[in-house]
Design a protein around this motif. Structure first.
Motif, PDB file in Angstrom:
ATOM      1  N   GLU A 180      44.776 -33.525  33.651  1.00 16.71           N
ATOM      2  CA  GLU A 180      45.508 -32.404  34.386  1.00 16.71           C
ATOM      3  C   GLU A 180      44.657 -31.764  34.632  1.00 16.71           C
ATOM      4  OE1 GLU A 180      48.130 -30.094  32.137  1.00 16.71           O
ATOM      5  OE2 GLU A 180      49.620 -31.456  32.199  1.00 16.71           O
ATOM      6  N   ALA A 181      43.192 -31.711  34.363  1.00 11.55           N
ATOM      7  CA  ALA A 181      41.834 -31.102  34.619  1.00 11.55           C
ATOM      8  C   ALA A 181      40.933 -31.782  35.345  1.00 11.55           C
ATOM      9  CB  ALA A 181      41.045 -30.667  33.255  1.00 11.55           C
ATOM     10  N   TYR A 182      41.249 -32.798  35.462  1.00  9.64           N
ATOM     11  CA  TYR A 182      41.068 -34.262  36.193  1.00  9.64           C
ATOM     12  C   TYR A 182      41.233 -33.634  37.409  1.00  9.64           C
ATOM     13  CZ  TYR A 182      39.614 -38.045  39.291  1.00  9.64           C
ATOM     14  OH  TYR A 182      38.893 -38.957  40.446  1.00  9.64           O
ATOM     15  N   ASN A 183      42.240 -33.647  37.714  1.00 14.30           N
ATOM     16  CA  ASN A 183      43.437 -34.062  39.257  1.00 14.30           C
ATOM     17  C   ASN A 183      43.185 -32.372  39.901  1.00 14.30           C
ATOM     18  OD1 ASN A 183      44.482 -35.889  39.292  1.00 14.30           O
ATOM     19  ND2 ASN A 183      46.300 -35.856  38.252  1.00 14.30           N
ATOM     20  N   ARG A 184      42.869 -31.285  38.576  1.00 19.23           N
ATOM     21  CA  ARG A 184      42.871 -29.945  39.148  1.00 19.23           C
ATOM     22  C   ARG A 184      41.289 -30.093  40.116  1.00 19.23           C
ATOM     23  NH1 ARG A 184      43.406 -27.881  34.328  1.00 19.23           N
ATOM     24  NH2 ARG A 184      41.173 -27.169  33.944  1.00 19.23           N
ATOM     25  N   ASP A 185      40.375 -29.950  39.056  1.00 16.35           N
ATOM     26  CA  ASP A 185      38.981 -29.938  39.825  1.00 16.35           C
ATOM     27  C   ASP A 185      38.076 -30.690  39.622  1.00 16.35           C
ATOM     28  OD1 ASP A 185      39.258 -27.200  38.057  1.00 16.35           O
ATOM     29  OD2 ASP A 185      39.047 -28.179  36.059  1.00 16.35           O
ATOM     30  N   THR A 186      38.263 -32.308  39.366  1.00 17.59           N
ATOM     31  CA  THR A 186      37.475 -33.218  40.181  1.00 17.59           C
ATOM     32  C   THR A 186      37.521 -34.331  40.688  1.00 17.59           C
ATOM     33  OG1 THR A 186      36.425 -32.814  37.357  1.00 17.59           O
ATOM     34  CG2 THR A 186      35.704 -34.764  39.186  1.00 17.59           C
ATOM     35  N   LEU A 234      33.099 -42.878  39.971  1.00 25.87           N
ATOM     36  CA  LEU A 234      34.040 -41.899  39.918  1.00 25.87           C
ATOM     37  C   LEU A 234      35.690 -42.341  39.730  1.00 25.87           C
ATOM     38  CD1 LEU A 234      33.442 -40.244  43.263  1.00 25.87           C
ATOM     39  CD2 LEU A 234      32.694 -39.146  41.190  1.00 25.87           C
ATOM     40  N   GLY A 235      36.520 -41.372  38.907  1.00 24.65           N
ATOM     41  CA  GLY A 235      37.885 -42.063  38.410  1.00 24.65           C
ATOM     42  C   GLY A 235      38.183 -40.956  38.046  1.00 24.65           C
ATOM     43  N   PRO A 236      39.509 -41.263  37.687  1.00 28.13           N
ATOM     44  CA  PRO A 236      40.171 -39.861  36.458  1.00 28.13           C
ATOM     45  C   PRO A 236      39.841 -40.900  35.100  1.00 28.13           C
ATOM     46  CG  PRO A 236      41.753 -41.581  37.121  1.00 28.13           C
ATOM     47  CD  PRO A 236      40.486 -41.433  38.237  1.00 28.13           C
ATOM     48  N   CYS A 245      14.382 -43.319  34.418  1.00 28.35           N
ATOM     49  CA  CYS A 245      15.217 -43.310  35.234  1.00 28.35           C
ATOM     50  C   CYS A 245      14.753 -44.247  36.573  1.00 28.35           C
ATOM     51  CB  CYS A 245      15.781 -42.505  35.084  1.00 28.35           C
ATOM     52  SG  CYS A 245      17.142 -41.661  34.243  1.00 28.35           S
ATOM     53  N   GLN A 246      13.779 -44.714  36.034  1.00 28.50           N
ATOM     54  CA  GLN A 246      12.477 -45.496  38.040  1.00 28.50           C
ATOM     55  C   GLN A 246      13.087 -46.599  37.994  1.00 28.50           C
ATOM     56  OE1 GLN A 246       9.844 -42.826  38.315  1.00 28.50           O
ATOM     57  NE2 GLN A 246      11.213 -42.126  36.540  1.00 28.50           N
ATOM     58  N   ASN A 247      14.303 -47.279  37.218  1.00 28.87           N
ATOM     59  CA  ASN A 247      14.576 -48.380  37.618  1.00 28.87           C
ATOM     60  C   ASN A 247      16.566 -47.793  38.760  1.00 28.87           C
ATOM     61  OD1 ASN A 247      12.824 -49.816  37.193  1.00 28.87           O
ATOM     62  ND2 ASN A 247      13.426 -50.629  35.202  1.00 28.87           N
ATOM     63  N   GLY A 248      16.849 -46.262  37.987  1.00 26.71           N
ATOM     64  CA  GLY A 248      18.182 -46.632  38.678  1.00 26.71           C
ATOM     65  C   GLY A 248      18.971 -45.754  37.318  1.00 26.71           C
ATOM     66  N   PHE A 249      19.188 -45.031  38.056  1.00 23.23           N
ATOM     67  CA  PHE A 249      20.609 -44.536  36.984  1.00 23.23           C
ATOM     68  C   PHE A 249      21.920 -44.588  36.922  1.00 23.23           C
ATOM     69  CE2 PHE A 249      18.341 -40.880  39.282  1.00 23.23           C
ATOM     70  CZ  PHE A 249      19.835 -40.727  39.759  1.00 23.23           C
ATOM     71  N   ILE A 250      23.386 -44.554  36.298  1.00 22.18           N
ATOM     72  CA  ILE A 250      24.917 -44.155  36.782  1.00 22.18           C
ATOM     73  C   ILE A 250      24.751 -42.853  36.399  1.00 22.18           C
ATOM     74  CG2 ILE A 250      27.090 -45.037  36.022  1.00 22.18           C
ATOM     75  CD1 ILE A 250      25.516 -47.362  35.347  1.00 22.18           C
ATOM     76  N   LEU A 251      25.065 -42.155  36.502  1.00 17.49           N
ATOM     77  CA  LEU A 251      25.764 -40.364  37.035  1.00 17.49           C
ATOM     78  C   LEU A 251      27.219 -41.236  35.795  1.00 17.49           C
ATOM     79  CD1 LEU A 251      24.168 -38.327  39.335  1.00 17.49           C
ATOM     80  CD2 LEU A 251      23.518 -38.178  37.055  1.00 17.49           C
ATOM     81  N   ASP A 252      27.637 -39.781  35.082  1.00 16.86           N
ATOM     82  CA  ASP A 252      28.188 -40.332  34.515  1.00 16.86           C
ATOM     83  C   ASP A 252      28.990 -38.525  33.896  1.00 16.86           C
ATOM     84  OD1 ASP A 252      31.109 -40.636  32.372  1.00 16.86           O
ATOM     85  OD2 ASP A 252      29.605 -41.667  30.905  1.00 16.86           O
ATOM     86  N   GLY A 253      30.184 -38.215  34.322  1.00 11.17           N
ATOM     87  CA  GLY A 253      30.417 -36.414  34.464  1.00 11.17           C
ATOM     88  C   GLY A 253      30.121 -35.795  35.269  1.00 11.17           C
ATOM     89  N   PHE A 254      29.365 -35.909  36.566  1.00 10.81           N
ATOM     90  CA  PHE A 254      28.552 -35.720  37.511  1.00 10.81           C
ATOM     91  C   PHE A 254      28.484 -36.380  38.415  1.00 10.81           C
ATOM     92  CE2 PHE A 254      24.924 -34.169  39.492  1.00 10.81           C
ATOM     93  CZ  PHE A 254      25.559 -32.381  39.530  1.00 10.81           C
ATOM     94  N   PRO A 255      28.964 -35.923  39.190  1.00  9.37           N
ATOM     95  CA  PRO A 255      28.971 -34.479  39.607  1.00  9.37           C
ATOM     96  C   PRO A 255      30.558 -34.152  39.661  1.00  9.37           C
ATOM     97  CG  PRO A 255      29.273 -35.553  41.878  1.00  9.37           C
ATOM     98  CD  PRO A 255      28.301 -36.880  41.526  1.00  9.37           C
ATOM     99  N   ARG A 256      31.137 -32.693  39.695  1.00  5.24           N
ATOM    100  CA  ARG A 256      32.614 -32.068  39.067  1.00  5.24           C
ATOM    101  C   ARG A 256      32.790 -31.685  39.905  1.00  5.24           C
ATOM    102  NH1 ARG A 256      34.293 -34.796  33.601  1.00  5.24           N
ATOM    103  NH2 ARG A 256      32.779 -34.926  32.318  1.00  5.24           N
TER     104      ARG A 256
END
Length: 194
Positions: free
Chosen positions: A152-158, A6-8, A77-88
């Motif tokens: 701005e969208a990140y600060n408002r929504d995510t 996570l992060g802007p 994905c059996q060894n794992g995953f990094i979610l990018d852009g989710f959850p928002r």
């Protein structure tokens, strides 16, 4: 290993995700990429998403969550995953918890790269200048006006997603303003404890 970064925009999530992919042999899952792939492969969820996008509307949480659920079942994905852009959103975070529980899975880490947002524009302009000096194209989202809109969208929504994970005791916050290699080392330290 199942992670969320996570992060802007401009915090360094993409850079760190790529390093984690290389080091741990896990997959980086971008919701945008997954959405385009589901549409291209004409999966049931992809067909629903295409109809929504063709109508010029935003894809609903239900559709995005369906795509995530389908994608994490894939063999890579059996060894794992990094979610990018989710959850928002908090609703997406809650849905992710349900999906993982139904599949008998859990998140190993939720890592937030905390940054000084007043200094991010300088970082983005530096990234664009570096790309130009190497003769590479500048990313569209490195345009200062586009970046400001994304922030701005990140600060408002995510930004509300971090407190959600903090309340559940799963959030680890790291200094995203530190040099890239130091951030990588800090993430490695977090992952040693999971």
């Amino acid at each position: 290993m199942r992670l969320i970064l996570l992060g802007p925009p401009g915090a360094g999530k993409g850079t760190q995700a790529q390093r984690l992919v290389e080091r741990h042999g896990i997959v980086q899952l971008s919701t945008g990429d997954m959405l385009r792939e589901a549409v291209r492969n004409q999966t049931p969820v992809g067909l629903r998403a295409k109809a929504v996008m063709d109508a010029g509307q935003l894809v609903s949480d239900e559709i995005v969550i369906g795509i995530i659920s389908d994608r994490i079942d894939a063999a890579d994905c059996q060894n794992g995953f990094i979610l990018d852009g989710f959850p928002r959103t908090v609703a997406q975070a809650e849905a992710l918890d349900r999906i993982l529980a139904e599949k008998g899975l859990k998140l190993d880490a939720v890592i937030e790269l905390r940054v000084d947002q007043t200094r991010l524009l300088d970082r983005i302009m530096g990234r664009a200048a570096d790309a130009r000096s190497r003769g590479e194209p500048v990313r569209k989202d490195d345009d200062p006006e586009v970046f400001k809109t994304r922030l701005e969208a990140y600060n408002r929504d995510t930004a509300v997603v971090s407190p959600f994970y903090a309340q559940t005791g799963r959030l680890v916050t790291l200094d995203g303003m530190a040099p890239v290699d130091e951030v990588t080392k800090a993430i490695a330290g977090v992952l040693e404890t999971v």
